[in-house]
Design an enzyme around this catalytic site. Structure first.
Site, PDB file in Angstrom:
ATOM      1  CD  GLU A  55      60.402  68.277  34.188  1.00  0.00           C
ATOM      2  OE1 GLU A  55      60.597  68.579  35.377  1.00  0.00           O
ATOM      3  OE2 GLU A  55      59.796  69.002  33.401  1.00  0.00           O
ATOM      4  CG  HIS A  57      57.214  65.287  30.522  1.00  0.00           C
ATOM      5  ND1 HIS A  57      58.517  65.304  30.963  1.00  0.00           N
ATOM      6  CD2 HIS A  57      56.978  66.526  29.986  1.00  0.00           C
ATOM      7  CE1 HIS A  57      59.058  66.483  30.692  1.00  0.00           C
ATOM      8  NE2 HIS A  57      58.136  67.245  30.110  1.00  0.00           N
ATOM      9  CG  ASP A  66      61.365  69.176  29.159  1.00  0.00           C
ATOM     10  OD1 ASP A  66      60.265  69.197  28.567  1.00  0.00           O
ATOM     11  OD2 ASP A  66      61.476  69.411  30.370  1.00  0.00           O
ATOM     12  CG  HIS A 141      63.390  72.055  31.958  1.00  0.00           C
ATOM     13  ND1 HIS A 141      62.254  71.416  32.403  1.00  0.00           N
ATOM     14  CD2 HIS A 141      64.124  72.330  33.078  1.00  0.00           C
ATOM     15  CE1 HIS A 141      62.292  71.302  33.723  1.00  0.00           C
ATOM     16  NE2 HIS A 141      63.410  71.848  34.153  1.00  0.00           N
ATOM     17  CD  GLU A 143      60.601  74.924  35.868  1.00  0.00           C
ATOM     18  OE1 GLU A 143      59.479  75.253  36.308  1.00  0.00           O
ATOM     19  OE2 GLU A 143      60.754  74.223  34.839  1.00  0.00           O
ATOM     20  CG  HIS A 195      54.946  69.407  33.165  1.00  0.00           C
ATOM     21  ND1 HIS A 195      56.251  69.471  32.725  1.00  0.00           N
ATOM     22  CD2 HIS A 195      54.806  68.208  33.769  1.00  0.00           C
ATOM     23  CE1 HIS A 195      56.870  68.357  33.047  1.00  0.00           C
ATOM     24  NE2 HIS A 195      56.019  67.578  33.690  1.00  0.00           N
ATOM     25  CD  GLU A 200      56.112  69.630  27.864  1.00  0.00           C
ATOM     26  OE1 GLU A 200      57.294  69.996  27.965  1.00  0.00           O
ATOM     27  OE2 GLU A 200      55.492  69.063  28.799  1.00  0.00           O
TER      28      GLU A 200
END
Length: 275
Positions: A55, A57, A66, A141, A143, A195, A200
Protein backbone atom coordinates in the site's frame (compact mmCIF):
# COMPACT_ATOMS: atom_id res chain seq x y z
CA UNK A 1 -4.72 -36.02 12.50
CA UNK A 2 -2.67 -32.97 11.62
CA UNK A 3 0.86 -34.46 11.83
CA UNK A 4 2.51 -35.32 8.50
CA UNK A 5 6.05 -35.57 9.87
CA UNK A 6 8.33 -38.53 9.26
CA UNK A 7 10.69 -39.76 11.94
CA UNK A 8 13.65 -37.61 10.97
CA UNK A 9 15.63 -38.60 14.07
CA UNK A 10 16.18 -42.16 12.87
CA UNK A 11 19.53 -43.27 11.51
CA UNK A 12 17.95 -43.85 8.11
CA UNK A 13 16.85 -40.24 7.84
CA UNK A 14 20.18 -38.83 8.95
CA UNK A 15 21.97 -41.26 6.71
CA UNK A 16 19.87 -40.14 3.77
CA UNK A 17 21.02 -36.57 4.27
CA UNK A 18 24.64 -37.68 4.55
CA UNK A 19 24.58 -40.10 1.62
CA UNK A 20 23.01 -37.56 -0.68
CA UNK A 21 25.60 -34.98 0.27
CA UNK A 22 23.01 -32.42 1.35
CA UNK A 23 24.61 -29.27 2.73
CA UNK A 24 22.60 -28.31 5.79
CA UNK A 25 22.20 -24.58 6.41
CA UNK A 26 22.20 -24.75 10.19
CA UNK A 27 22.53 -20.99 10.60
CA UNK A 28 19.60 -19.87 8.48
CA UNK A 29 16.21 -18.99 9.91
CA UNK A 30 14.54 -18.52 6.52
CA UNK A 31 12.37 -21.38 5.34
CA UNK A 32 12.83 -20.23 1.75
CA UNK A 33 16.53 -21.11 2.00
CA UNK A 34 16.02 -24.57 3.54
CA UNK A 35 15.61 -27.97 1.98
CA UNK A 36 12.67 -29.98 3.25
CA UNK A 37 15.12 -32.11 5.25
CA UNK A 38 16.39 -29.05 7.09
CA UNK A 39 12.89 -27.69 7.57
CA UNK A 40 11.61 -30.95 9.01
CA UNK A 41 14.30 -30.93 11.69
CA UNK A 42 13.18 -27.54 13.01
CA UNK A 43 9.61 -28.35 14.06
CA UNK A 44 10.41 -27.96 17.75
CA UNK A 45 11.21 -24.29 17.04
CA UNK A 46 8.86 -21.34 16.62
CA UNK A 47 7.17 -21.10 13.23
CA UNK A 48 7.08 -17.36 12.48
CA UNK A 49 4.88 -15.98 9.71
CA UNK A 50 5.47 -12.34 8.69
CA UNK A 51 2.38 -10.62 7.30
CA UNK A 52 2.53 -7.24 5.62
CA UNK A 53 0.71 -5.30 2.92
CA UNK A 54 1.25 -3.55 -0.39
CA UNK A 55 0.00 0.00 0.00
CA UNK A 56 0.99 3.61 -0.46
CA UNK A 57 3.32 5.18 2.10
CA UNK A 58 3.51 8.71 0.79
CA UNK A 59 6.06 10.09 -1.66
CA UNK A 60 9.12 9.08 0.39
CA UNK A 61 8.57 5.36 1.17
CA UNK A 62 7.97 2.32 -1.06
CA UNK A 63 4.73 0.38 -1.34
CA UNK A 64 6.31 -2.64 0.35
CA UNK A 65 7.03 -1.00 3.73
CA UNK A 66 4.76 -3.19 5.86
CA UNK A 67 6.14 -6.41 4.41
CA UNK A 68 9.76 -5.28 4.80
CA UNK A 69 9.13 -4.40 8.45
CA UNK A 70 7.34 -7.70 9.11
CA UNK A 71 10.20 -9.71 7.60
CA UNK A 72 12.97 -7.81 9.34
CA UNK A 73 11.37 -8.05 12.77
CA UNK A 74 10.48 -11.72 12.25
CA UNK A 75 14.04 -12.66 11.36
CA UNK A 76 15.47 -10.90 14.39
CA UNK A 77 12.95 -12.57 16.67
CA UNK A 78 13.77 -15.96 15.16
CA UNK A 79 17.45 -15.46 15.90
CA UNK A 80 16.67 -14.88 19.57
CA UNK A 81 14.14 -17.64 20.27
CA UNK A 82 15.07 -20.50 17.93
CA UNK A 83 12.57 -19.86 15.19
CA UNK A 84 12.10 -20.37 11.48
CA UNK A 85 10.65 -17.62 9.33
CA UNK A 86 8.14 -18.53 6.64
CA UNK A 87 8.01 -16.61 3.36
CA UNK A 88 6.09 -13.41 4.05
CA UNK A 89 2.45 -12.99 3.16
CA UNK A 90 2.89 -9.71 1.33
CA UNK A 91 -0.71 -8.71 0.73
CA UNK A 92 -3.06 -7.52 3.45
CA UNK A 93 -6.49 -6.10 4.15
CA UNK A 94 -7.30 -2.58 2.97
CA UNK A 95 -6.53 0.41 5.18
CA UNK A 96 -9.25 2.67 6.44
CA UNK A 97 -9.20 6.18 4.95
CA UNK A 98 -7.47 7.70 7.98
CA UNK A 99 -4.98 4.96 8.69
CA UNK A 100 -3.34 4.59 5.31
CA UNK A 101 -5.72 5.92 2.71
CA UNK A 102 -7.68 2.84 1.79
CA UNK A 103 -7.93 1.90 -1.88
CA UNK A 104 -7.62 5.49 -3.08
CA UNK A 105 -3.99 5.37 -4.23
CA UNK A 106 -2.39 3.57 -7.19
CA UNK A 107 -0.17 0.68 -6.12
CA UNK A 108 -2.26 -0.24 -3.10
CA UNK A 109 -3.17 -3.90 -3.69
CA UNK A 110 -5.63 -5.28 -1.14
CA UNK A 111 -7.11 -8.61 -0.19
CA UNK A 112 -10.65 -8.92 1.08
CA UNK A 113 -10.91 -9.76 4.76
CA UNK A 114 -12.37 -13.15 3.87
CA UNK A 115 -9.45 -14.00 1.58
CA UNK A 116 -6.85 -12.96 4.14
CA UNK A 117 -8.55 -15.05 6.81
CA UNK A 118 -8.67 -18.14 4.59
CA UNK A 119 -5.02 -17.79 3.57
CA UNK A 120 -3.94 -17.53 7.20
CA UNK A 121 -6.05 -20.57 8.07
CA UNK A 122 -4.43 -22.61 5.31
CA UNK A 123 -0.89 -21.62 6.32
CA UNK A 124 -1.55 -22.38 9.99
CA UNK A 125 -2.97 -25.79 9.15
CA UNK A 126 0.06 -26.63 6.99
CA UNK A 127 2.49 -25.58 9.73
CA UNK A 128 0.66 -27.75 12.26
CA UNK A 129 0.54 -30.69 9.86
CA UNK A 130 4.30 -30.36 9.52
CA UNK A 131 4.64 -30.73 13.28
CA UNK A 132 4.98 -27.18 14.61
CA UNK A 133 3.37 -26.53 17.99
CA UNK A 134 4.49 -22.92 18.54
CA UNK A 135 3.38 -20.39 15.92
CA UNK A 136 3.91 -16.63 15.91
CA UNK A 137 2.21 -14.42 13.33
CA UNK A 138 3.98 -11.08 13.09
CA UNK A 139 1.86 -8.47 11.31
CA UNK A 140 3.19 -5.02 10.44
CA UNK A 141 -0.13 -3.79 9.02
CA UNK A 142 -2.78 -2.80 11.57
CA UNK A 143 -5.84 -3.63 9.49
CA UNK A 144 -4.78 -7.27 9.15
CA UNK A 145 -5.27 -8.03 12.81
CA UNK A 146 -9.00 -8.74 13.09
CA UNK A 147 -8.92 -11.20 10.19
CA UNK A 148 -5.77 -12.91 11.43
CA UNK A 149 -7.33 -13.22 14.87
CA UNK A 150 -10.44 -14.80 13.34
CA UNK A 151 -8.28 -17.37 11.53
CA UNK A 152 -6.37 -18.04 14.75
CA UNK A 153 -9.60 -18.60 16.67
CA UNK A 154 -10.98 -21.04 14.11
CA UNK A 155 -7.71 -22.97 13.87
CA UNK A 156 -7.21 -23.05 17.62
CA UNK A 157 -10.60 -24.71 18.07
CA UNK A 158 -9.56 -27.23 15.43
CA UNK A 159 -6.09 -27.95 16.82
CA UNK A 160 -6.86 -27.93 20.54
CA UNK A 161 -4.54 -27.09 23.40
CA UNK A 162 -1.47 -28.76 21.89
CA UNK A 163 -0.79 -25.83 19.53
CA UNK A 164 -0.09 -22.28 20.71
CA UNK A 165 -0.69 -19.43 18.21
CA UNK A 166 0.36 -15.84 18.93
CA UNK A 167 -0.21 -12.59 17.02
CA UNK A 168 2.19 -9.68 17.52
CA UNK A 169 3.14 -6.39 15.89
CA UNK A 170 5.96 -3.89 16.47
CA UNK A 171 4.05 -0.91 17.93
CA UNK A 172 2.32 -2.50 20.93
CA UNK A 173 5.58 -3.82 22.47
CA UNK A 174 7.27 -0.40 22.33
CA UNK A 175 8.19 0.89 25.79
CA UNK A 176 6.22 4.05 26.72
CA UNK A 177 9.44 5.88 27.54
CA UNK A 178 10.75 5.15 24.06
CA UNK A 179 7.74 6.80 22.43
CA UNK A 180 8.64 10.01 24.26
CA UNK A 181 12.24 9.67 23.07
CA UNK A 182 11.30 9.05 19.43
CA UNK A 183 8.87 11.98 19.38
CA UNK A 184 11.36 14.46 20.77
CA UNK A 185 10.75 17.07 18.07
CA UNK A 186 7.12 16.73 17.05
CA UNK A 187 4.22 15.41 19.18
CA UNK A 188 3.08 11.80 18.85
CA UNK A 189 -0.05 11.98 16.64
CA UNK A 190 -1.46 8.56 17.60
CA UNK A 191 -0.89 5.27 15.83
CA UNK A 192 -3.58 5.71 13.18
CA UNK A 193 -2.03 8.93 11.86
CA UNK A 194 1.51 7.55 12.22
CA UNK A 195 1.17 5.93 8.82
CA UNK A 196 4.36 6.70 6.82
CA UNK A 197 5.39 9.14 9.53
CA UNK A 198 8.23 9.15 12.09
CA UNK A 199 8.23 5.53 13.27
CA UNK A 200 7.81 3.78 9.92
CA UNK A 201 10.20 6.16 8.22
CA UNK A 202 12.82 5.71 10.95
CA UNK A 203 12.48 1.92 10.76
CA UNK A 204 12.95 2.02 7.00
CA UNK A 205 15.97 4.30 7.39
CA UNK A 206 17.42 1.61 9.65
CA UNK A 207 16.36 -1.53 7.75
CA UNK A 208 16.46 -0.34 4.12
CA UNK A 209 17.91 3.17 3.83
CA UNK A 210 18.33 2.96 0.06
CA UNK A 211 14.55 2.75 -0.31
CA UNK A 212 13.84 5.99 1.58
CA UNK A 213 13.45 9.16 -0.54
CA UNK A 214 14.36 11.52 2.29
CA UNK A 215 14.20 14.56 0.03
CA UNK A 216 10.50 13.84 -0.55
CA UNK A 217 9.54 14.06 3.14
CA UNK A 218 6.95 16.80 3.40
CA UNK A 219 6.33 19.25 6.20
CA UNK A 220 2.71 19.10 7.19
CA UNK A 221 0.24 19.41 10.02
CA UNK A 222 -1.66 16.34 11.10
CA UNK A 223 -4.71 15.31 9.12
CA UNK A 224 -8.03 15.67 10.92
CA UNK A 225 -10.08 12.46 10.76
CA UNK A 226 -13.82 12.50 10.19
CA UNK A 227 -16.05 11.45 13.07
CA UNK A 228 -17.28 8.45 11.08
CA UNK A 229 -16.32 6.16 8.21
CA UNK A 230 -18.22 7.14 5.08
CA UNK A 231 -18.45 5.20 1.82
CA UNK A 232 -17.98 6.04 -0.98
CA UNK A 233 -14.81 7.62 0.40
CA UNK A 234 -14.49 11.35 -0.06
CA UNK A 235 -11.16 11.68 -1.83
CA UNK A 236 -10.86 15.30 -0.76
CA UNK A 237 -10.82 14.30 2.90
CA UNK A 238 -7.45 12.49 2.55
CA UNK A 239 -4.20 14.42 1.95
CA UNK A 240 -3.31 14.02 -1.70
CA UNK A 241 0.20 12.74 -0.94
CA UNK A 242 -1.11 9.99 1.34
CA UNK A 243 0.68 11.22 4.48
CA UNK A 244 -1.44 11.77 7.56
CA UNK A 245 1.29 13.21 9.80
CA UNK A 246 4.81 14.55 9.36
CA UNK A 247 7.81 12.25 8.99
CA UNK A 248 10.23 15.04 9.82
CA UNK A 249 12.77 14.22 12.53
CA UNK A 250 12.92 10.58 11.38
CA UNK A 251 16.33 8.94 11.60
CA UNK A 252 18.05 5.58 11.36
CA UNK A 253 19.14 6.01 14.97
CA UNK A 254 15.52 6.24 16.08
CA UNK A 255 14.80 3.17 13.99
CA UNK A 256 17.60 1.28 15.71
CA UNK A 257 16.27 2.20 19.14
CA UNK A 258 12.77 1.02 18.19
CA UNK A 259 14.08 -2.28 16.85
CA UNK A 260 16.26 -3.04 19.86
CA UNK A 261 13.50 -2.15 22.32
CA UNK A 262 10.78 -4.12 20.54
CA UNK A 263 12.94 -7.21 19.96
CA UNK A 264 14.02 -7.22 23.60
CA UNK A 265 10.45 -6.91 24.87
CA UNK A 266 9.09 -9.56 22.52
CA UNK A 267 11.86 -12.09 23.11
CA UNK A 268 11.64 -11.63 26.87
CA UNK A 269 7.92 -12.38 26.65
CA UNK A 270 8.36 -15.45 24.43
CA UNK A 271 11.13 -16.92 26.57
CA UNK A 272 8.91 -16.66 29.66
CA UNK A 273 6.12 -18.70 28.06
CA UNK A 274 5.95 -22.24 29.36
CA UNK A 275 5.53 -23.89 25.96
Amino acid sequence: MFDKRINYQTKDYNGLIKNNGVLEMENTTRIKEMTWFEYARRTDDWFILPVGAVEQHGPHLPLYVDTILAEEFAERIAEQVHGVVAPALSYGYKSKPFSGGGPLFPGTIDLSGRTLQYIIEDILEEAVRDGFKKILIFSAHFENEAFIAEAMDICSRRFGDTVQILLMNWWDPMSPTLIDEVFDTIPFPGWALEHAAVTETSLMMYFAPAMVRAEQIVQRSNAVPEICYKYPIDRNSIPKDGCLASAQSSSAEKGRKIVEDVIRNITDYLKKLDI
